[in-house]
Design a protein around this motif. Structure first.
Motif, PDB file in Angstrom:
ATOM      1  N   SER A  10       5.519 -40.502  29.399  1.00  0.00           N
ATOM      2  CA  SER A  10       7.109 -39.989  29.117  1.00  0.00           C
ATOM      3  C   SER A  10       7.036 -38.309  29.461  1.00  0.00           C
ATOM      4  CB  SER A  10       7.389 -40.052  27.607  1.00  0.00           C
ATOM      5  OG  SER A  10       7.451 -41.350  27.291  1.00  0.00           O
ATOM      6  N   LEU A  11       6.059 -37.646  29.246  1.00  0.00           N
ATOM      7  CA  LEU A  11       5.849 -36.248  29.551  1.00  0.00           C
ATOM      8  C   LEU A  11       6.107 -36.003  31.148  1.00  0.00           C
ATOM      9  CD1 LEU A  11       3.073 -33.891  28.084  1.00  0.00           C
ATOM     10  CD2 LEU A  11       3.541 -34.055  30.588  1.00  0.00           C
ATOM     11  N   GLY A  16       9.979 -44.327  28.413  1.00  0.00           N
ATOM     12  CA  GLY A  16      11.248 -45.131  28.033  1.00  0.00           C
ATOM     13  C   GLY A  16      11.768 -44.751  26.949  1.00  0.00           C
ATOM     14  N   GLY A  17      11.762 -43.550  26.450  1.00  0.00           N
ATOM     15  CA  GLY A  17      12.244 -43.063  25.062  1.00  0.00           C
ATOM     16  C   GLY A  17      13.906 -43.111  25.084  1.00  0.00           C
ATOM     17  N   SER A  18      14.253 -42.570  23.958  1.00  0.00           N
ATOM     18  CA  SER A  18      15.724 -42.732  23.655  1.00  0.00           C
ATOM     19  C   SER A  18      16.478 -41.682  24.147  1.00  0.00           C
ATOM     20  CB  SER A  18      15.809 -42.617  22.090  1.00  0.00           C
ATOM     21  OG  SER A  18      15.447 -41.307  21.711  1.00  0.00           O
ATOM     22  N   GLY A  19      15.789 -40.734  25.299  1.00  0.00           N
ATOM     23  CA  GLY A  19      16.607 -39.540  25.676  1.00  0.00           C
ATOM     24  C   GLY A  19      16.621 -38.278  25.002  1.00  0.00           C
ATOM     25  N   ALA A  20      16.525 -38.457  23.499  1.00  0.00           N
ATOM     26  CA  ALA A  20      16.435 -37.107  22.804  1.00  0.00           C
ATOM     27  C   ALA A  20      15.094 -36.524  22.955  1.00  0.00           C
ATOM     28  CB  ALA A  20      16.535 -37.578  21.460  1.00  0.00           C
ATOM     29  N   GLN A  21      15.105 -35.153  23.010  1.00  0.00           N
ATOM     30  CA  GLN A  21      13.884 -34.573  23.350  1.00  0.00           C
ATOM     31  C   GLN A  21      13.297 -34.128  21.820  1.00  0.00           C
ATOM     32  OE1 GLN A  21      14.243 -31.174  26.016  1.00  0.00           O
ATOM     33  NE2 GLN A  21      12.951 -30.007  24.737  1.00  0.00           N
ATOM     34  N   ALA A  22      12.263 -34.816  21.878  1.00  0.00           N
ATOM     35  CA  ALA A  22      11.441 -34.601  20.346  1.00  0.00           C
ATOM     36  C   ALA A  22      10.552 -33.343  20.229  1.00  0.00           C
ATOM     37  CB  ALA A  22      10.743 -35.713  19.841  1.00  0.00           C
ATOM     38  N   ALA A  23       9.953 -32.942  21.451  1.00  0.00           N
ATOM     39  CA  ALA A  23       9.366 -31.555  21.541  1.00  0.00           C
ATOM     40  C   ALA A  23       9.133 -31.347  23.206  1.00  0.00           C
ATOM     41  CB  ALA A  23       7.817 -32.090  21.055  1.00  0.00           C
ATOM     42  N   VAL A  25       6.168 -29.650  26.017  1.00  0.00           N
ATOM     43  CA  VAL A  25       4.757 -29.229  26.216  1.00  0.00           C
ATOM     44  C   VAL A  25       4.652 -27.746  25.943  1.00  0.00           C
ATOM     45  CG1 VAL A  25       2.892 -28.829  27.906  1.00  0.00           C
ATOM     46  CG2 VAL A  25       4.482 -31.024  27.913  1.00  0.00           C
ATOM     47  N   LYS A  26       3.794 -27.095  24.977  1.00  0.00           N
ATOM     48  CA  LYS A  26       3.507 -25.954  24.534  1.00  0.00           C
ATOM     49  C   LYS A  26       2.660 -25.196  25.423  1.00  0.00           C
ATOM     50  CE  LYS A  26       3.746 -22.175  21.904  1.00  0.00           C
ATOM     51  NZ  LYS A  26       5.013 -21.230  21.751  1.00  0.00           N
ATOM     52  N   SER A  27       1.534 -25.782  25.827  1.00  0.00           N
ATOM     53  CA  SER A  27       0.670 -25.324  26.696  1.00  0.00           C
ATOM     54  C   SER A  27      -0.668 -26.329  27.355  1.00  0.00           C
ATOM     55  CB  SER A  27      -0.384 -24.343  25.829  1.00  0.00           C
ATOM     56  OG  SER A  27      -1.145 -25.215  24.808  1.00  0.00           O
ATOM     57  N   VAL A  28      -0.734 -25.838  28.497  1.00  0.00           N
ATOM     58  CA  VAL A  28      -1.720 -26.733  29.353  1.00  0.00           C
ATOM     59  C   VAL A  28      -2.906 -26.298  29.452  1.00  0.00           C
ATOM     60  CG1 VAL A  28      -2.063 -27.873  31.637  1.00  0.00           C
ATOM     61  CG2 VAL A  28       0.528 -27.827  30.647  1.00  0.00           C
ATOM     62  N   LEU A  29      -3.908 -26.795  28.987  1.00  0.00           N
ATOM     63  CA  LEU A  29      -5.400 -26.128  28.990  1.00  0.00           C
ATOM     64  C   LEU A  29      -6.198 -27.153  29.894  1.00  0.00           C
ATOM     65  CD1 LEU A  29      -5.749 -25.439  25.193  1.00  0.00           C
ATOM     66  CD2 LEU A  29      -5.110 -23.739  27.064  1.00  0.00           C
ATOM     67  N   ASP A 252       7.860 -28.661  29.890  1.00  0.00           N
ATOM     68  CA  ASP A 252       8.346 -29.958  30.002  1.00  0.00           C
ATOM     69  C   ASP A 252       8.844 -30.785  28.795  1.00  0.00           C
ATOM     70  OD1 ASP A 252       8.114 -30.120  32.691  1.00  0.00           O
ATOM     71  OD2 ASP A 252       6.367 -31.176  33.039  1.00  0.00           O
ATOM     72  N   PRO A 253       9.747 -31.749  28.923  1.00  0.00           N
ATOM     73  CA  PRO A 253      10.101 -32.582  27.512  1.00  0.00           C
ATOM     74  C   PRO A 253       9.024 -33.715  27.247  1.00  0.00           C
ATOM     75  CG  PRO A 253      11.843 -33.074  29.365  1.00  0.00           C
ATOM     76  CD  PRO A 253      10.773 -31.902  29.860  1.00  0.00           C
ATOM     77  N   VAL A 254       8.844 -34.006  26.134  1.00  0.00           N
ATOM     78  CA  VAL A 254       7.930 -35.069  25.695  1.00  0.00           C
ATOM     79  C   VAL A 254       8.717 -36.135  25.068  1.00  0.00           C
ATOM     80  CG1 VAL A 254       5.920 -35.601  24.295  1.00  0.00           C
ATOM     81  CG2 VAL A 254       5.953 -33.593  25.233  1.00  0.00           C
TER      82      VAL A 254
END
Length: 254
Positions: A10-11, A16-23, A25-29, A252-254
């Motif tokens: 999804s990220l 296949g989510g509902s389309g609503a943005q729940a969160a 990506v805060k950081s990529v390590l 990016d939206p999750v």
């Protein structure tokens, strides 16, 4: 594990989510050397074995066994720097490109990113044993001096070696020198400053760059001194040609 894989998918835009943005990506390590400090980057290409450059290198003792913060906590002080362009989609290193390694009391160590090295056998991490590239005498002396014991820096040999993930959880996937799976997802609940009651703007990201400790992430939990690993995951996108060229970006939206 399937749920964790679907989160990554999804990220990357394949969920296949509902389309609503729940969160988001805060950081990529990315942790180029296993158990050394991580690098916070704005984006990272995905590969069949995880983010590009992640856990490609590892330190081994005189018996070829993986050396980690579990036995050498000083590794948390070792900083790794990659060329900024190393996380671009189509970038390829030249003989002039290096990984730069720093630690307190030590001169910087430069490790070439594109020079062929000799291989050594009987390198092991957890259940896996195989051959790896040896980064040479200079790197071995540098780490041996810093840690105070014989240590060598090795790089995973993708040309000759394959390390599969546990088939009971993720059959058909592979990784390099990570503990068991190519990706790790950690949800970021704001860490509250115990003195002011204000959420920290830098945690837990700052701690995750060094080590995953419940001392900061779970301060009110009875097991707060445990290392916090989050959810191990694989990425379905990495198994197909459609996964090539995909990049995870901060925001990016999750």
């Amino acid at each position: 594990m399937e749920r964790a894989a679907s989160v990554i998918s999804s990220l990357l835009g394949g969920g296949g989510g509902s389309g609503a943005q729940a969160a988001t990506v805060k950081s990529v390590l990315v942790y180029p050397i296993k158990s050394c400090r991580g690098i916070s980057v704005p984006q990272a290409p995905i590969t069949a074995t995880g983010f590009r450059w992640d856990r490609q290198w590892m330190l081994v003792n005189s018996k070829g066994r993986a050396c980690t913060q579990r036995v050498e906590p000083k590794l948390a002080l070792v900083e790794v720097q990659m060329p900024p362009e190393a996380f671009a989609e189509d970038w390829h290193p030249t003989p002039d490109d290096h990984m730069v390694i720093r630690a307190p009391g030590m001169e910087p160590l430069k490790v070439p990113l594109s020079v062929e090295c000799a291989t050594i056998s009987d390198v092991s991490v957890w259940e896996w044993t195989g051959a790896a590239y040896d980064e040479g005498a200079e790197a071995a002396e540098w780490f041996s001096t810093f840690l105070g014991c014989p240590t060598r820096l090795v790089r995973f040999n993708e040309d000759s070696e394959t390390r599969l993930t546990d088939p009971d959880y993720a059959r058909g996937y592979k990784t390099m020198f990570s503990d068991g799976f190519p990706y790790l997802i950690v949800s970021q609940v704001p860490t509250i400053n115990q003195d002011t009651g204000i959420p920290s703007p830098t945690e837990p990201t700052e701690t995750l760059q060094t080590y995953r400790s419940g001392e900061v992430l779970l301060r009110s939990h009875k097991n707060k001194r445990q290392v916090y690993f989050g959810q191990n995951a694989v990425c379905k996108e990495s198994l197909s040609a459609n996964g090539e060229g995909r990049i995870v970006k901060v925001g990016d939206p999750v």
